[in-house]
Scaffold this motif. Structure first.
Motif, mmCIF file in Angstrom:
data_model
loop_
_atom_site.group_PDB
_atom_site.id
_atom_site.type_symbol
_atom_site.label_atom_id
_atom_site.label_comp_id
_atom_site.label_asym_id
_atom_site.label_seq_id
_atom_site.Cartn_x
_atom_site.Cartn_y
_atom_site.Cartn_z
ATOM 1 N N TYR A 43 0.945 -1.201 0.023
ATOM 2 C CA TYR A 43 -0.069 0.172 -0.090
ATOM 3 C C TYR A 43 0.784 1.216 -0.089
ATOM 4 N N THR A 44 1.991 1.352 0.614
ATOM 5 C CA THR A 44 2.859 2.681 0.654
ATOM 6 C C THR A 44 3.511 2.756 -0.599
ATOM 7 N N GLN A 51 7.655 1.144 1.152
ATOM 8 C CA GLN A 51 7.263 0.627 2.514
ATOM 9 C C GLN A 51 8.722 0.614 3.480
ATOM 10 N N VAL A 54 9.393 4.218 4.518
ATOM 11 C CA VAL A 54 8.610 4.565 5.744
ATOM 12 C C VAL A 54 9.180 3.635 7.030
#
Length: 322
Positions: A43-44, A51, A54
């Motif tokens: 999703y990121t 991801q 993050v």
């Protein structure tokens, strides 16, 4: 002077190496998830591409917990030193062309030194915490180091012997004149990938931080910013290790179109070869189970070391025959 600074800080130094480290972590997580019927980063960013970035930034803001009685100076300093070693090593890798500004005659010897220093830094980091899990993890790390490092060093030495050069530029130029050394030394190439798995502590050689046995091993007491740096160190080490195998055995930036297009083609071929190597070692790691310490010794000292001595002997013959 500006070219040297650019190489050290941007390409293939700090910024490029960190970006590649996050990219290889993403590839590892996606391939592992596919092999084990999981999802992985999704999703990121585009298909979860951001991801790893993050996760790193999130850990930087987490609370740091330090065990009572730990050597706080070493506990905070070791992660920073660990991160700098693969970044420094990547500055000498011929990523886009056969010659880089920082290369010098004998830089392969610097590679051997940095390989040893990286493990020493991790040992210092683990022992600075002074807890049972970290001490046991470092003990396993040093045992594993004594087995894989000699084999990995022989893999690199066999390339040096056949190429008759102790510089990365000379090794790449030798492969430009002949062919990738993986063709001449397939045994050494395969063994270098196995030794690289042990160096990166990937399954089946993840004994130093076996979660089912010793929590996270030498990494157990790290949290917050220190844990972020140590996770980044693991990704940077994978980037540097894959790059070494790519240069020593696969010709680095060499490939169709390189003599005409130069650095753009060289960067493309280097990236493609490094990606293939990362996928191969990830597939092996994701589909393997952990070996015991006895099994580790049997594999490296009993099987791989004699094979590598044979490959080194053949490298002396190939030096004169090719």
């Amino acid at each position: 002077m500006l070219e040297v600074i650019f190489q050290a800080l941007v390409f293939p130094g700090l910024l490029f190496t960190v970006a590649m480290a996050f990219w290889f972590e993403y590839i590892e997580r996606k391939v592992t998830a596919r092999v084990q019927s999981r999802v992985g980063p999704l999703y990121t960013g585009p298909r979860g591409l951001l991801q790893p970035v993050v996760d790193f930034l999130k850990l930087l803001g987490k609370e740091e917990l330090e065990p009572r009685g730990a050597d706080k100076l070493l506990l905070r300093l070791a992660p920073v030193l660990a991160v700098t070693i693969p970044i420094f090593g990547m500055a000498y890798i011929p990523v886009a062309s056969t010659s880089m500004p920082l290369n010098f005659q004998g830089d392969v010897l610097l590679v051997f030194l940095l390989l040893a220093l990286s493990t020493l830094t991790i040992a210092i980091a683990g022992y600075s915490a002074i807890t049972p899990y970290t001490s046991l993890g470092v003990g396993r790390l040093l045992i594993q180091y004594s087995m894989y490092e000699s084999v990995f060093a022989l893999c690199l030495a066999a390339v040096v012997v056949q190429a008759s050069s102790v510089s990365l530029e000379g090794i790449v130029r030798y492969q430009a004149e002949h062919a990738p050394l993986a063709i001449y030394q397939p045994i050494g190439f395969i063994i270098s990938l196995i030794a690289l798995l042990a160096k990166l502590e990937k399954r089946p050689f993840d004994l130093p931080h076996a979660k089912q046995e010793i929590a996270a091993g030498w990494l157990t007491e790290f949290s917050g910013r220190n844990l972020a740096y140590m996770r980044l160190y693991s990704d940077l080490s994978m980037t540097w290790g894959i790059s070494l195998v790519t240069v020593f055995y696969l010709g680095g930036p060499l490939g169709p179109g390189y003599p005409v297009l130069g650095p753009p083609a060289g960067f493309f071929w280097f990236g493609l070869k490094a990606l293939l190597v990362s996928v191969v070692i990830t597939l092996v790691s994701a589909s393997s189970t952990r070996v015991r310490t006895v099994g580790l010794a049997r594999r490296f000292w009993g099987r791989l070391f004699p094979l590598m001595l044979l490959q080194l002997s053949l490298a002396f013959l190939l030096r004169w025959l090719v």
